[in-house]
Design a protein around this motif. Sequence first.
Motif, PDB file in Angstrom:
ATOM      1  N   UNK A  64      95.645  45.421  43.552  1.00  0.00           N
ATOM      2  CA  UNK A  64      96.372  44.906  42.403  1.00  0.00           C
ATOM      3  C   UNK A  64      95.676  45.121  41.154  1.00  0.00           C
ATOM      4  N   UNK A  65      94.277  45.091  41.369  1.00  0.00           N
ATOM      5  CA  UNK A  65      93.577  45.462  39.938  1.00  0.00           C
ATOM      6  C   UNK A  65      93.484  47.083  39.590  1.00  0.00           C
ATOM      7  N   UNK A 108      91.233  53.507  25.406  1.00  0.00           N
ATOM      8  CA  UNK A 108      90.635  53.883  26.844  1.00  0.00           C
ATOM      9  C   UNK A 108      89.470  52.872  27.190  1.00  0.00           C
ATOM     10  N   UNK A 109      88.515  52.952  26.392  1.00  0.00           N
ATOM     11  CA  UNK A 109      87.335  52.351  26.883  1.00  0.00           C
ATOM     12  C   UNK A 109      87.250  50.726  26.910  1.00  0.00           C
ATOM     13  N   UNK A 110      88.099  50.311  25.893  1.00  0.00           N
ATOM     14  CA  UNK A 110      88.169  49.012  25.738  1.00  0.00           C
ATOM     15  C   UNK A 110      89.050  48.421  26.955  1.00  0.00           C
ATOM     16  N   UNK A 111      90.079  49.034  27.701  1.00  0.00           N
ATOM     17  CA  UNK A 111      90.893  48.568  28.710  1.00  0.00           C
ATOM     18  C   UNK A 111      89.814  48.545  29.892  1.00  0.00           C
ATOM     19  N   UNK A 112      89.262  49.897  30.045  1.00  0.00           N
ATOM     20  CA  UNK A 112      88.252  49.817  31.244  1.00  0.00           C
ATOM     21  C   UNK A 112      87.189  48.818  31.264  1.00  0.00           C
ATOM     22  N   UNK A 113      86.677  48.373  29.935  1.00  0.00           N
ATOM     23  CA  UNK A 113      85.636  47.448  29.951  1.00  0.00           C
ATOM     24  C   UNK A 113      86.390  45.874  30.432  1.00  0.00           C
ATOM     25  N   UNK A 114      87.603  45.475  29.956  1.00  0.00           N
ATOM     26  CA  UNK A 114      88.185  44.419  30.350  1.00  0.00           C
ATOM     27  C   UNK A 114      88.512  44.501  32.077  1.00  0.00           C
ATOM     28  N   UNK A 161      78.957  43.438  31.440  1.00  0.00           N
ATOM     29  CA  UNK A 161      79.455  43.565  30.122  1.00  0.00           C
ATOM     30  C   UNK A 161      79.213  44.852  29.415  1.00  0.00           C
ATOM     31  N   UNK A 162      80.032  45.218  28.542  1.00  0.00           N
ATOM     32  CA  UNK A 162      79.960  46.653  27.881  1.00  0.00           C
ATOM     33  C   UNK A 162      78.713  46.637  27.014  1.00  0.00           C
TER      34      UNK A 162
END
Length: 763
Positions: A412-413, A430-436, A472-473
């Motif tokens: 699912x993830x 892209x980076x923001x979504x991947x980090x979350x 965390x990023x």
Amino acid sequence: MAAVNDINLICYEGGVLDRAKEADMHDASRNIMFSFPDAAIVDGLILFLGTIAHRLSDERLKAFCEGYTPIPMVSVGRSIDGIPSVLVDNKHGMKEILYHLIDEHSYRRFVFIKGTEHDRDAQDRLTVFRDTLASRNIPVDESLILDGEYYTTTAEKEVRKLIEGGRTEFDAIVSASDDMAFGAITALRSFEFNVPGNYAVTGFDDLKNSSVMTPPLTTVRQPLREVGITALTVLLDRIAGKKVPSETFVQTKAVIRQSCGCTFGYYIPYNKEKTGERTLTLTALFDKKKTAIKQNIIGHLRRLYFFRDEAEMRTEAERLVNQFSEMIGSENPAAFLLAWDSFLRNVFRMMETFYIIEAILNELFSVILHNVTMDASSQWINETWQEASERIEKKTAQIDKRINFEREQYNHALNDIRDSLVVTMEEDEFISILSRKLAFLKIDEFYLSYYYEGPAGPDGISRLLFAYKDSKRIDLHDDEVVFPSRGLLPQKFFQHKRRFAYLVHCLNYTDHIFGFTLFPFNIHQCGIYSNLRRIISNALYGSLIFRRSQMNKNKLEKQKKELQLHLEKFRKAMAAFINTLVKAIETRDPFTAGHQRRVADLARRIAQEMNLPPDVIETVRMAGIIHDLGKIYIPADILSKPGKIKDIEFDLIKTHPMMAYNIIKAIDFPWPIAEVVLQHHERLNGSGYPRGLKDEDINVPARIISVADVVEAMASRRPYREALGIDKALEEVFNNKGILYDNGAVDICLELFMKKNYTFIKE
């Protein structure tokens, strides 16, 4: 093993060497990772050549390994001159499988699916097959030995071909790998044959799917953990300058499940030839072997990566052995089974440890079961063994449920990440979504880099795009993210780590290579890493294509603006040139001054009202301006003659379209002006000049200009007559619409003058 010895570990993951691109484009691209290790980065290499190099000849394999000189190396799965090798003893496990099929099931007719030609393991398995059948006086049918090349699809194809050829007179299919066994089962089922009802099938490797498929696959277990531990031990000894053997073997073992025809359950390790009557009490018999059994159990526990403390392992083994000993003395299994439950909770944490748990149980019971003849009074021992085995099954089911639940969560993830990233084209987003999203996959460390300057691969420069540590990023600064690609990360990221273990994946889309990722090594999450790598690769490639298309679009728009600017300059220059020609004509024929400009304007308006394309409208306008250019060759006294023109004089005037055509045909106009000017006196019925064209042979711009030319000429004064007026001119084109003049052009012309109040431009 690496953790115990405080060793940093980097795993470079590629594909199968020398595999055709047509078979798998990704393998050829991912193999760039094999060019990263060098002596400045790593102190030693373990090469899993049995996995990545089974298609290579010995000569090609030797050349591949020499590329890593002078790094100390250990080979796994292939024997190479001058390099210590850790090899799996395929013979023992394969013999066990074959003897089981022959002795327990009485099978006599076998199909064998072999691996690749140059792979030593494949040749060993085939040799054991031949020798074992010969030892039981069973002939080998060479036509039933199939090529599988270690691929599921190849094995499926070969078994299909066998059955389609009418060869069904066999009992069992023995496969040199589980993957090929899966392909064989698929092929059999496509012909509605049951496994094991109609045919038995066995594999080799004991892959994860082998125990959970239907039916569970009888196979040979590869001691992969022991192979890894042994390989690292040999490598460390070699780095330390110790003498190591050229070849070290680790033994395989048969795992009996349902696909061979056995009923479900564990394979009870009874010895067929017991020692006879019991001469020792059970307690004495067990106590005699107690120390050895405990040491063997500790040896099994060492293969579990989460036991790092020798004292912890010894305590666990002693507790289990002591409870078993007390059970023997009291003949009461309750306390032992409680201890066994506790042991399972502490040790049985993942499916990969199943075979170690099974081995420990067998270790406890083996001395008694192999040396005591069971009677009614000792039947409780067998029942206890069965109960302990069932508790392994229950624990396995619990773990399986947990794994399936976690797999659903992970899937699912991953799907959520895929759906989010696939539509993301901006790098920051892209980076923001991947980090979350990484938190949902329980990944606490991750690095993503792309090739920045120079060649793709270890010899270029990379840029760290994304760093994620301790869940965390990490904020990155421009002056600390560019680094030599071979180094895998900027040096600062290694300076603060006491020890690390990374798995390095290539980022590619088919043969497009653009970067790499680093994951912390975690055996439970390798499948997740592989899926995430593909998702990131596809998303980054889509983003890369989008950015390139945007760059190309911007470039094209810039070029378009520059082209329009040049075109405008050209048009102005062309207009000036044409105006010069027009003035030259009008100087010689003052009575027609402004005629061409008025014709051009009316023709342009007609073309616009007809909704013609802009380039056609411009062609009409420009051709209209110079349509009488050829009159420059007509004597001025004829053009301005006040009386009636003679036939010979009119014939001369009629040459002006051809004269104009000859003048302008060599000029590289951006519009087909010369042909339009040539045809502007042609008529639909063929009565025009100079070529007497008819209907569709006359181009549209010429038809429009001919209408505008007639209307303007009749409405204006000429040397040989007064102006006839606009009404007379419109009557002429109306009466001859469809005969001499184009229907559409005439209708629009009439509408312009009669409904839209069009008037000729004034000079």
